[in-house]
Scaffold this active site. Structure first.
Site, PDB file in Angstrom:
ATOM      1  CG  ASP A   1      -1.843   1.144   1.311  1.00 21.02           C
ATOM      2  OD1 ASP A   1      -2.632   1.319   0.367  1.00 21.02           O
ATOM      3  OD2 ASP A   1      -1.790   1.886   2.317  1.00 21.02           O
TER       4      ASP A   1
ATOM      5  CD  GLU B   1      -1.977   2.479  -3.626  1.00 21.27           C
ATOM      6  OE1 GLU B   1      -3.013   3.096  -3.924  1.00 21.27           O
ATOM      7  OE2 GLU B   1      -1.608   2.286  -2.449  1.00 21.27           O
TER       8      GLU B   1
END
Length: 660
Positions: A384, A421
Site C-alpha cells: 500500500d 501501489e
C-alpha cells in the site's frame, strides 16, 4: 512510422506482399539504397527477440532485430554497462528469413555479467541509419528508453500467466453471520458501528463504520465453485484483512491477527489450503493469494502507538520511553506526529528504526515472513502507498527499504509476488532489486479509461483520441524491464476509484470493449470483484457495494464475455507473454494490435464508436501468410488472409480476437 508514406516504404510493403504471394523472388525485395525502411523494423524483449528473457549473471543474452528482407547492409547493438559506465558495441549478423520471406532477422550477443545493461539497435542501409529501442524508431540516436538486461531479475511465472481477482472482504460474501459486527459494538472516529443489510448501499459520506458481514469463510466458499471453476481465476488479491476497527482495515491494529469479524487465523490457513489444493486446479495453475501490506503507517490503536490506551504496555503516544517510540516521528510529543496525509488515525511508520524493520520484514517472526511461512503460505504482498514508505515522515531511504524487503521476502519464497501501489511511472522501483511489478495505473487504467469512457479516474472529462492512446500505452510498455512489464496488474476498476461501468455512463458496450482489451494486453489482468457481473458504483464508498449473489440480477452478457475472455487468454500463451505491436491506429476509433509467439499469431481489433466500421488488419506484420485462416475466438467467424490482411467489420463498441 512517419516514413511509411514514402516511396520506398510503399514499395517495400508491396514487394513483401508479392513475396508472400509467391509472385516475386529474392531479387525484388527491399534493396540497399541508403534508406532504412522503418515499417519493417521490430524488436522487443519476448522470447522471439531475446534469449534468455530472464538471464542469470552467467548467461549471455542473444537479441534479434527484424527488418524487411534485403533492406539493410549492417546492424549493431549498442549497450551501456552499469559496471564500467561505458557504451559497448556488438556487430550483428543476418541469421534467417521469416516463414513468409518478407523479413530478415539479424542477431547479436551481449556478454554475460552480473551488471545491468541497456541496449539499442543501430540499423544501417549504406549511408542511412535508424535507431530502434523500447520507445520506438528514430533517425537520430536516442538518449532514453532503451531495452533492459537485468541479470537475476525473475518475476513469478504464475503471475505473468495469471488472471487476478480483487476482493474487498467486507463486501464479497458473508459466510459466517455469527462473526458480524453489531450496531454500536464500538465507536469509530466518533460514530457507533452500523450493521447493514447485505444489499444496502454504503454510507455516504464514508465514515468507515458501516459493516456488511463479508468474511474469509465467504471467500473460501466461493473459491472453487465460482472463482476457479466458473471464471477461471488464478490469483486473488485481498484488501487488508488484519485486525482493525474500520471496514476498510487500512488502519492496522494488529498485523499478526486476522480481524475477528473476518474470521480467524485458522480461517485464513484454511483458505490458503483450498487455494493451493490440487483438487481445484484448472490447467496448470493453483490460485495464488496476495495480501495487502499496509507498511507505510499503522492505526493509532496499534499496540505500538496505543493512542486510545487499549493495552497494558505503553505505546509511543503514551511514553517517550516506550520501546516503540522510535517507530514513529513526533514533531512535538505526543499530539503532533507525522501521519499519512495528515489523518491522525494513521501515524506514519519511521523505518530509521531497526527494530521496526525487524518487526515488518527482517525477523523470522516479522509480519511479512509470518504470513509467507507455514502454516499460511500466502503468495505475496501488495504494498500500500509503497512509494511513500520511508524514514522521519518522508520517503527517505525508500529504495533501500524495498531492496531489503525483497531480499527477505524472496528468501522465504522466491515465487512470492511483490507488487507496489504507485499511480505514476514506477520505473525506479522495477529495476530487479525491489518490486516485481506495480499496479499499472499509468500504463493501463488511466489511458484505457480516457480512450474508452472519455473520463479520467476522478470521473472528469478527459477524452483522448486513438493515436494518443496508442502512443501512451506503447510509451509505458518501454518504461520497465520485461519481467516487470509482463507481471503488471491491469485493472479497469479498484477500491480507490469509481467503477469502470460508472465512468462509462452505464454503457455495457464500453465495458465489453475494455474487457476485451484487458484480457488481450500485456500484463496480468486484475478484475475488481463484481465488474464481471456489471456491478457499478461511483467514487468511494459507492465503488465498494456488496456482491449480489442472486445471479438473476447479473448482466449475463458481460459475465459470459468475461468467462470466454479468460478462457481465451489461458488457452494462448501469446496473449500472456507474446510480442505486442500496433497494427491499425485509426482516429475514426479503430485500434488493432498483434500478439504473437512461436505458436500462434493473434490480431485484436477494437471499435471505439457506436456504429459498425470496416478495418483491414495487416497481419503480415506477424508473418501470417496469404491464404491462412484466422478465426475470431469470440464469434467463431473465419477469415482468410488476402494480400497480407484480414478485412473485418466491427460492431459498435465491440471487437474481434483473430487467432491463427
Amino acid at each position: 512510422m512517419k516514413r511509411w508514406l514514402g516511396r520506398k516504404s510503399f514499395l517495400a510493403v508491396l514487394v513483401g506482399l508479392l513475396l508472400v504471394l509467391g509472385w516475386a523472388d529474392t531479387a525484388l525485395a527491399a534493396t540497399n539504397d541508403n534508406n532504412v525502411e522503418w515499417f519493417g523494423l521490430f524488436s522487443d524483449q519476448t522470447a522471439l527477440y531475446m534469449s534468455p528473457v530472464e538471464p542469470t549473471a552467467t548467461q549471455p543474452v542473444t537479441v534479434r532485430v527484424r527488418t524487411f528482407r534485403g533492406d539493410i547492409t549492417s546492424a549493431n547493438i549498442k549497450y551501456f554497462d552499469q559496471a564500467d559506465g561505458r557504451f559497448h558495441w556488438v556487430p550483428m549478423r543476418w541469421v534467417a528469413n521469416d516463414v513468409t520471406g518478407v523479413f530478415d532477422f539479424w542477431q547479436g550477443t551481449i556478454p554475460a555479467s552480473a551488471s545491468r545493461k541497456w541496449y539499442r539497435f543501430q540499423i544501417n542501409d549504406g549511408l542511412a541509419t535508424a535507431w530502434l529501442n523500447a520507445q520506438g524508431i528514430t533517425a537520430t540516436e536516442p538518449t532514453r528508453g532503451d531495452f533492459w538486461v537485468v541479470p537475476g531479475f525473475q518475476t513469478p511465472d504464475w503471475v505473468k500467466n495469471g488472471i487476478f481477482y480483487q476482493i474487498f472482504p467486507d463486501r464479497f460474501r458473508d459466510g459466517n453471520p455469527t462473526n458480524n459486527v453489531r450496531d454500536g459494538q464500538w465507536v469509530y472516529e466518533g460514530f457507533p458501528t452500523w450493521a447493514r443489510a447485505w444489499n444496502d448501499l454504503p454510507e455516504q459520506p464514508p465514515r468507515g463504520r458501516d459493516f456488511f458481514g463479508g468474511d474469509i469463510i465467504g471467500i473460501r466458499d466461493k473459491l472453487a465453485p465460482y472463482l476457479q471453476q466458473q471464471l477461471g481465476i488464478t490469483g486473488i488479491y485481498l484488501t487488508p484483512i488484519f485486525h482493525s476497527p474500520s471496514n476498510h482495515k487500512y488502519d492496522t491494529r494488529n498485523y499478526w491477527l486476522v480481524d475477528p469479524h473476518f474470521g480467524s487465523n485458522a480461517d485464513l490457513q484454511n483458505l490458503m489450503a483450498n487455494a493451493h489444493s490440487t483438487n481445484n486446479f484448472i490447467g496448470d495453475y493453483r490460485v495464488g493469494v496476495v495480501l495487502d501490506g499496509v507498511f507505510n503507517h499503522s492505526g493509532c490503536w496499534n499496540r505500538w502507538f496505543d493512542k486510545h490506551r487499549l493495552y497494558p504496555t505503553d505505546g509511543a503516544f503514551e511514553s517517550r520511553a516506550s520501546q516503540w517510540f522510535p517507530y514513529y516521528t513526533f514533531r512535538v510529543w505526543p499530539h503532533d506526529y507525522v501521519a499519512w496525509w495528515g489523518f491522525p488515525t494513521l501515524p506514519k511508520l519511521n523505518y530509521r528504526s531497526s527494530a521496526l524493520r525487524d518487526d515488518i520484514y527482517r525477523s523470522a517472526s516479522s509480519v511479512a515472513k509470518t504470513w509467507l511461512s507455514s502454516p499460511f503460505f500466502i503468495d505475496g504482498w501488495r504494498l500500500d502507498v509503497a512509494n511513500e514508505v520511508g524514514m522521519d515522515g518522508t520517503n527517505t531511504g525508500n529504495h533501500d527499504i524495498w531492496r531489503e524487503f525483497r531480499s527477505h521476502v524472496k528468501g522465504v519464497n522466491r515465487n512470492a509476488l511483490i507488487v507496489g501501489e504507485y499511480w505514476h511511472v514506477p520505473t525506479s522501483w522495477l529495476g530487479g532489486d525491489q518490486w516485481d511489478s506495480a499496479q499499472n495505473i499509468n500504463g493501463f487504467t488511466t489511458p484505457v479509461s480516457r480512450w474508452i469512457t472519455g473520463r479520467d479516474l476522478s470521473d472528469r472529462a478527459a477524452a483522448i483520441d486513438t493515436a494518443t492512446f496508442d502512443a501512451w500505452i506503447r510509451g509505458t510498455l518501454g518504461d520497465n524491464p520485461w519481467p516487470a512489464t509482463a507481471a503488471m496488474w491491469n485493472a479497469l476498476s479498484n477500491h480507490d476509484i469509481s467503477r469502470f461501468l460508472h465512468r462509462a455512463g452505464g454503457d455495457i458496450g464500453r465495458l465489453r470493449q475494455a474487457a476485451i482489451f484487458q484480457m488481450t494486453f500485456v500484463g496480468a489482468p486484475k478484475i475488481y470483484y463484481g465488474d464481471e457481473i456489471g456491478l457499478t458504483g461511483g467514487p468511494d464508498p459507492d465503488n465498494r457495494r456488496t456482491f449480489n449473489w442472486d445471479s438473476r440480477t447479473w448482466n449475463t452478457e458481460i459475465f459470459n464475455l468475461y468467462r470466454r475472455l479468460i478462457s481465451i487468454r489461458r488457452a494462448f500463451p501469446a496473449l500472456r507473454t507474446g510480442s505486442f505491436r500496433p497494427l491499425v491506429v485509426d482516429n475514426r476509433g479503430i485500434y488493432a494490435f498483434g500478439r504473437w509467439d512461436a505458436t500462434n499469431q493473434i490480431a485484436v481489433a477494437l471499435n471505439n464508436t457506436t456504429g459498425a466500421l470496416s478495418v483491414s488488419i495487416p497481419v503480415w506484420q506477424m508473418s501470417v501468410p496469404n491464404g491462412a485462416v484466422m478465426v475470431d475466438e469470440l464469434s467463431g467467424t473465419s477469415y482468410t488472409v488476402v494480400n497480407g490482411a484480414v478485412t473485418a467489420t466491427l460492431g459498435g463498441r465491440n471487437g474481434v480476437i483473430l487467432r491463427r
